[in-house]
Scaffold this active site. Structure first.
Site, PDB file in Angstrom:
ATOM      1  N   ARG A  37       0.820  -1.217   0.000  1.00  0.00           N
ATOM      2  CA  ARG A  37       0.000   0.000   0.000  1.00  0.00           C
ATOM      3  C   ARG A  37       0.852   1.264   0.000  1.00  0.00           C
ATOM      4  NH1 ARG A  37      -2.207   0.873   4.535  1.00  0.00           N
ATOM      5  NH2 ARG A  37      -2.973  -1.243   4.902  1.00  0.00           N
ATOM      6  N   LYS A  82      -5.683  11.830 -18.696  1.00  0.00           N
ATOM      7  CA  LYS A  82      -5.736  12.623 -19.919  1.00  0.00           C
ATOM      8  C   LYS A  82      -4.357  12.678 -20.597  1.00  0.00           C
ATOM      9  CE  LYS A  82      -9.897  13.036 -18.447  1.00  0.00           C
ATOM     10  NZ  LYS A  82     -10.381  14.053 -17.542  1.00  0.00           N
TER      11      LYS A  82
END
Ligand code: PLP
Length: 406
Positions: free
Chosen positions: A66, A217
């Site tokens: 994690r 993006k």
């Protein structure tokens, strides 16, 4: 390069930083790119090593999945290197998660959050939904009204969320002036900087405290991943990191490796799509079917002068408003396009078209804006990819012809 590769410490341009960021020898070994380190459990040589690692949890320290592995650490280090003023970058599984994570890091119950009225829909929804549940009050402001922004700040205002330009209506606001006002009042400035990325707008240098991007993006650039990031200076980075850890935010090493690959070519892709978008925007501006073209690098677009002053680049995303047509005309236009897909997201190598209605996502600044016709409401957002510009223009031309049949 980074870390223990050859590095004289001389200043480097952004293209060099894009090519070299995060490529520490200890993370890549002899290959160019850091491998995809899959793993939840990290093993310790002995108990003393485990104890030692406990005190050093963070980027660069093997501990537990994690907390990342070299694949994720390399991506966040590379993003930090291209964001002047950043002390570190936190990765999130999406751009929306990055916005939520950054807002949760700075807001407390009872606070007021100011949100730019041209913000992307999910940011608005987060401000008026999730954050309200946590006792935060959201208020919207007109991004082009600097005095109005100053007047909107009150005792309880803790933070402001900018999006510049707004990713649908494309106004460019005066971030240096607005963040200076915010700072005077002890208000923390966050910006969704997905449109320009630090290549086009070094947000921390322009006065923001936290710079957020949807890596989905431009950084990904190939429409095959979802990721987000938030970068900040020494004052806010530890808080971002702590909150992300507490929320259990992790990103997969596969996606981090893809994002790193995209990052290396981001500048050339952005330059090409910006050039192509500007040519298409100029062509659209001269068409009788088009009432307005909202494209920051195009003279006459709202906030173009501020764009020219503050930005060092753009991207392929812009909007135009149809002249005197109906939603049915608009549907016929987008359906007739051959080279543009119809879809959400943007920043990929492939062109996209998206119909949208600006007035449905604004509350505090009028739409249509003053001086426009009542009917100037039908928006089409284009994300220009890497196809030949002439093919895209010819595609729009034939689609306009089909739009007006019937
Ligand atoms: C797409 C987008 C986001 C959200 O990114 P995801 O990675 O899709 O969650 C945030 N801000 C802007 C301006 C966007 O266009």
């Amino acid at each position: 390069m980074s870390g223990d590769r050859k590095d004289s410490g001389k200043p480097k341009g952004i293209a060099t930083r894009l090519a070299e960021g995060g490529r520490r020898l200890e993370w890549t070994m002899p290959v160019v790119n850091p491998p995809v380190w899959r793993g939840s459990t990290h093993l310790f040589a002995n108990d003393a090593e485990r104890e030692k690692a406990l005190g050093k949890i963070g980027d660069g320290q093997f501990f537990y999945g994690r907390h990342g592995s070299p694949t994720q650490w390399a991506l966040s280090e590379a993003l930090t290197e291209i964001e002047p003023g950043a002390a570190g970058t936190v990765l999130y599984p999406s751009g929306v998660a990055a916005i939520a994570g950054a807002l949760m890091a700075v807001l407390r119950p009872g606070d007021v959050l100011l949100v730019t009225d041209n913000a992307y829909d999910p940011s608005r929804a987060m401000a008026t939904g999730l954050l309200t549940d946590f006792g935060v009050e959201a208020r919207f402001f007109d991004p082009m009204d600097t005095d109005g922004f100053a007047a909107a700040i009150c005792e309880r205002t803790r933070a402001v969320l900018f999006e510049n330009p707004g990713s649908l209506t494309m106004e460019v606001c005066d971030v240096p002036a607005l963040t200076a006002i915010a700072r005077e009042h002890g208000v923390i400035s966050l910006i969704d900087n997905t449109w320009a990325s630090p290549i086009g707008f070094p947000a921390l240098e322009r006065g923001c405290d936290i710079a957020i991007m949807s890596l989905t993006k431009h950084v990904g650039g190939h429409s095959d991943l979802l990721l987000g990031s938030a970068s900040a200076g020494a004052k806010y980075y530890p808080r971002l990191k702590r909150t992300a850890q507490a929320l259990g935010q992790v990103v997969s090493p596969d996606d981090a490796a893809l994002a790193l690959r995209g990052l290396r070519t981001m500048k050339v892709r952005l330059e090409q799509s910006t050039r192509s978008a500007l040519a298409i925007a100029e062509w659209l501006k001269a068409r009788p079917e088009v009432a307005h073209v909202l494209c920051p690098p195009l003279p006459g677009s709202p906030g173009h002068e501020i764009w020219a002053r503050d930005f060092t680049g753009g991207c392929g995303l812009f909007t135009f408003i149809l002249e005197g047509r109906t939603p049915q005309h608009r549907s016929r236009f987008v359906d007739a396009l051959e080279h543009f897909g119809i879809g959400y997201s943007w920043g990929g190598y492939e062109s996209l078209a998206l119909p949208f209605d600006p007035e449905s996502i604004r509350t505090d600044s009028p739409w249509p804006p003053a001086g426009w016709n009542e009917g100037d409401r039908l928006g089409i957002r284009l994300s220009i990819g890497l196809e030949d510009t002439n093919d895209l223009i010819a595609d729009c031309e034939q689609a306009f012809a089909i739009m007006d049949t019937e």
